[in-house]
Design a protein around this motif. Structure first.
Motif, short mmCIF file in Angstrom:
data_model
loop_
_atom_site.label_atom_id
_atom_site.label_comp_id
_atom_site.label_asym_id
_atom_site.label_seq_id
_atom_site.Cartn_x
_atom_site.Cartn_y
_atom_site.Cartn_z
N MET A 183 0.84 -1.20 0.00
CA MET A 183 0.00 0.00 0.00
C MET A 183 0.88 1.24 0.00
N ASP A 184 0.60 2.17 -0.88
CA ASP A 184 1.35 3.42 -0.94
C ASP A 184 0.57 4.49 -0.21
N LEU A 185 1.07 4.89 0.97
CA LEU A 185 0.38 5.88 1.79
C LEU A 185 0.85 7.30 1.50
N GLY A 186 1.74 7.44 0.52
CA GLY A 186 2.20 8.77 0.13
C GLY A 186 3.13 9.42 1.14
N ILE A 187 3.88 8.62 1.89
CA ILE A 187 4.76 9.17 2.93
C ILE A 187 6.23 8.86 2.66
N ALA A 188 6.55 8.34 1.50
CA ALA A 188 7.94 8.02 1.16
C ALA A 188 8.81 9.25 1.25
N GLY A 189 10.03 9.07 1.76
CA GLY A 189 10.98 10.17 1.86
C GLY A 189 10.90 10.94 3.16
N ALA A 215 7.87 -3.94 14.63
CA ALA A 215 6.89 -4.12 13.56
C ALA A 215 6.47 -2.78 12.96
N ILE A 216 6.31 -1.77 13.81
CA ILE A 216 5.94 -0.43 13.33
C ILE A 216 7.07 0.15 12.48
N ALA A 217 8.30 0.03 12.99
CA ALA A 217 9.45 0.55 12.26
C ALA A 217 9.57 -0.11 10.89
N ARG A 218 9.37 -1.41 10.84
CA ARG A 218 9.45 -2.14 9.58
C ARG A 218 8.36 -1.67 8.61
N SER A 219 7.16 -1.42 9.12
CA SER A 219 6.06 -0.98 8.27
C SER A 219 6.33 0.42 7.71
N PHE A 220 6.88 1.30 8.52
CA PHE A 220 7.28 2.63 8.01
C PHE A 220 8.32 2.48 6.92
N HIS A 221 9.31 1.64 7.18
CA HIS A 221 10.39 1.44 6.21
C HIS A 221 9.84 0.91 4.89
N ASN A 222 8.87 0.02 4.97
CA ASN A 222 8.27 -0.54 3.75
C ASN A 222 7.54 0.52 2.93
N ALA A 247 -1.02 6.86 11.50
CA ALA A 247 -0.13 8.02 11.49
C ALA A 247 -0.25 8.82 10.20
N ALA A 248 -0.56 8.13 9.10
CA ALA A 248 -0.64 8.78 7.80
C ALA A 248 -2.03 9.32 7.47
N ASN A 249 -3.02 9.00 8.30
CA ASN A 249 -4.40 9.37 8.01
C ASN A 249 -4.71 10.76 8.58
N TRP A 250 -4.83 11.74 7.70
CA TRP A 250 -5.01 13.13 8.14
C TRP A 250 -6.40 13.39 8.69
N ALA A 251 -7.31 12.42 8.61
CA ALA A 251 -8.65 12.60 9.18
C ALA A 251 -8.69 12.24 10.66
N MET A 252 -7.61 11.66 11.18
CA MET A 252 -7.60 11.20 12.56
C MET A 252 -6.75 12.11 13.44
N ASN A 253 -7.40 12.70 14.44
CA ASN A 253 -6.69 13.55 15.41
C ASN A 253 -7.44 13.52 16.72
N GLY A 254 -6.71 13.38 17.83
CA GLY A 254 -7.32 13.39 19.15
C GLY A 254 -8.14 12.16 19.46
N HIS A 283 -0.30 -4.82 14.07
CA HIS A 283 -0.21 -3.51 14.72
C HIS A 283 0.71 -2.58 13.92
N GLY A 284 1.79 -3.15 13.40
CA GLY A 284 2.73 -2.32 12.64
C GLY A 284 2.05 -1.61 11.48
N ARG A 285 1.30 -2.36 10.71
CA ARG A 285 0.61 -1.77 9.55
C ARG A 285 -0.48 -0.79 9.99
N ALA A 286 -1.20 -1.15 11.04
CA ALA A 286 -2.31 -0.30 11.49
C ALA A 286 -1.82 1.04 12.03
N VAL A 287 -0.71 1.02 12.77
CA VAL A 287 -0.19 2.26 13.33
C VAL A 287 0.32 3.19 12.23
N VAL A 288 0.99 2.64 11.24
CA VAL A 288 1.47 3.48 10.14
C VAL A 288 0.30 4.09 9.37
N GLN A 289 -0.73 3.31 9.14
CA GLN A 289 -1.93 3.85 8.47
C GLN A 289 -2.57 4.95 9.30
#
Length: 260
Positions: free
Chosen positions: A1-7, A22-29, A239-246, A231-237
């Motif tokens: 899945m490309d979450l648009g956060i590369a770089g 697991a979270i670190a690996r998912s970010f790296h992916n 973190a990248a989801n701009w609709a989620m805050n608080g 959990h790794g994949r869910a946390v990265v998603q």
């Protein structure tokens, strides 16, 4: 899945094992440069190798102000911090009446203050850049208070309050702060705990797990330990989801009896 956060650059505290790894690996992916910390250099180096070429690690103890400053300065060498996952934590099974004052302070240092120390400079930077996402890794124990893990439950509840309070500071910006509540997960530390019980009782690991879900987690709908990679994949998603805050996202296997 490309979450648009590369770089981008992410810090995952305690990323050398368990859910943090697991979270670190998912970010790296996703093409993110990942910075992790730990207190065991050999374990940290092994994790960096396992995660991949865009991972960097540093020995830094976040139970001290010096350790937090060291991690932040090291991470900034890779660029602006876009993501911070506060994952450091510890758990023990202990009788409430046997928990000393010193032990209580130790739990606050590990489960609460480590996150506060690294969030101070990172959140200030994110607000200045009008960009960033922070996630606190809490636990289902935060809302399903466990009597034989009172210190753990209380500090995990504190993380939810901290996360929401910090999110209030982001109003009108592109910075977000959320919390994530995993349930019982098949990390090495959790598996070691159950293996220890199995050896002590002279029964199999699987029998111990069955007893745990029957007696201690009867409300769990999945009735099994969760793969850390979920959990790794869910946390990265998250973190990248701009609709989620608080908010707080549950991934407890249905152990908390609530639709929210």
């Amino acid at each position: 899945m490309d979450l648009g956060i590369a770089g981008k650059v992410a810090i995952v505290t305690g990323g050398s094992s368990g859910i943090g790894l697991a979270i670190a690996r998912s970010f790296h992916n996703e093409g993110v440069t990942v910075v992790i910390n730990g207190r065991d250099e050999a374990k940290l180096e092994a994790a960096v190798t396992k995660i991949g070429p865009n991972c960097r690690g540093i020995v830094a103890d976040l139970t001290t102000a010096e350790g937090a400053a060291k991690l932040y300065a090291f991470a900034r060498q890779s660029g602006p911090i876009s993501f911070l996952v506060n994952n450091i934590g510890r758990f023990d099974v202990e009788d409430f009446f046997d928990i000393s004052d010193e032990r209580w302070h130790e739990y606050f240092e590990f489960n609460v203050m480590t996150g506060i120390r690294i969030t101070r400079p990172v959140l200030k930077e994110m607000l200045g850049n009008d960009d960033g996402s922070i996630v606190f890794i809490s636990s289902e124990a935060a809302v399903r208070s466990i009597p034989f893990m009172v210190h753990y439950s209380l500090t995990k509840t504190a993380q939810l309050g901290l996360s929401r309070a910090l999110a209030e500071m982001t109003r009108g910006t592109r910075v977000r702060v959320n919390a994530y509540m995993p349930g019982p997960t098949a990390t090495d530390s959790v598996k070691d705990y159950f293996h220890g019980i199995a050896a002590e009782r002279g029964i199999s690991f699987d029998d111990v797990l069955r007893g745990f879900f029957k007696d201690d987690q009867p409300g769990s709908l999945i009735q099994k330990l969760i793969d850390p990679e979920m959990h790794g994949r869910a946390v990265v998603q998250m973190a990248a989801n701009w609709a989620m805050n608080g908010t707080t996202q549950r991934a407890d296997g249905g152990a908390v009896h609530s639709i929210l």
